[in-house]
Design an enzyme around this catalytic site. Structure first.
Site, PDB file in Angstrom:
ATOM      1  N   ARG A   1      35.995  37.264  45.401  1.00 33.68           N
ATOM      2  CA  ARG A   1      36.919  36.898  44.334  1.00 33.68           C
ATOM      3  C   ARG A   1      37.681  38.127  43.865  1.00 33.68           C
ATOM      4  NH1 ARG A   1      34.162  34.032  39.465  1.00 33.68           N
ATOM      5  NH2 ARG A   1      33.064  36.033  39.384  1.00 33.68           N
TER       6      ARG A   1
ATOM      7  N   ASP B   1      34.710  49.891  42.768  1.00 31.26           N
ATOM      8  CA  ASP B   1      34.198  48.982  41.744  1.00 31.26           C
ATOM      9  C   ASP B   1      32.961  49.549  41.075  1.00 31.26           C
ATOM     10  OD1 ASP B   1      32.770  48.725  44.139  1.00 31.26           O
ATOM     11  OD2 ASP B   1      32.477  46.555  43.922  1.00 31.26           O
TER      12      ASP B   1
END
Length: 252
Positions: free
Chosen positions: A10, A101
């Site tokens: 996602r 991330d």
């Protein structure tokens, strides 16, 4: 400022102006209709002051994000982990190889607690990263996310079958045994890393990601769930390492 956190399955995004979250959303990486709708929405907006991308989904995702943002004459900046940034020092053997991330999440966690902290991201993969009380990234674990763990077992065995199971102390059917095994493996890894970090006084534990809410009741630790931790870290990086916590709100 427009931020994208492109994960393995996602992509989350947020539009921030003067520290205020005006818009945000999440799209499946392969949802072509949703991506086109987002591009149509962006085409009606003035260019953001800055566009930052954290991408662990590969070159095709980066190219897609650049194409998405070509409605504006604004360069797309892809963030990478640094040797040191925003009070966090990176102890990875090769600093830039740490996922962007994970790096952004560490930056956000440090700005949030300014102390020792276990940072757990629960997505397609589960990462369990340790920050020292002085802001040093000590290292971390990567393991399959709970859904991936279960799917891998089901895909590679002949007679287990695909059923949703529940977490039980002593499972008495195969579906529950698989679900409980995945949960115990994940929470066990988190607790073990926390016990190693807990020697540093007052260690915190922060969970983020899609599976965080299902993990929390089974963790057995005092922990805080923080949504969009990576995006918050990117915001801090984009603001020159100013947390801007007074204005971190979503406009209704």
């Amino acid at each position: 400022m427009l931020l994208f956190d492109a994960g393995n399955s996602r992509c989350k995004w947020a539009w921030i102006d003067n520290g205020i979250w005006l818009r945000q959303g999440v799209l499946g990486n392969n949802d072509t209709v949703a991506w086109q709708e987002l591009k149509n929405t962006f085409a009606q907006l003035e260019a953001p002051q800055k566009i930052l991308v954290s991408n662990v989904a590969g070159a095709s995702m980066e190219q897609g994000l650049r194409e998405l943002c070509n409605v504006w004459p604004r360069a797309v900046e892809v963030i990478t982990a640094q040797a040191a940034q925003c009070g966090v020092r990176n102890s990875y053997e090769r600093a830039a190889q740490l996922g962007s991330d994970r790096w952004a999440a560490l930056v956000a966690a440090w700005q949030r607690v300014h102390g020792a902290c276990l940072v757990v991201s629960c997505g397609t993969a589960t990462t369990v990263d340790a920050l020292s009380e002085t802001g040093e990234f000590l290292g971390g674990l990567i393991l399959p996310g709970m859904e991936l763990m279960q799917r891998s077992l089901l895909d590679n065995t002949a007679q287990l079958g695909m059923k949703n199971g529940a977490v039980r102390d002593f499972p008495c059917n195969t579906a529950d045994a698989i679900a409980s095994g995945a949960m115990r493996a994940t929470t066990g890894a988190i607790r073990q890393q926390y016990s190693l970090l807990a020697a540093q006084r007052g260690a915190h534990c922060i969970l983020t990601g899609g599976a965080a809410s299902s993990l929390m009741p089974h963790l057995g630790l005092v922990a805080e769930q923080v949504d969009n931790l990576v995006l918050h870290g990117m915001q801090i990086i984009g603001q020159g390492c100013s947390s801007g916590t007074e204005k971190e709100m979503v406009a209704k």
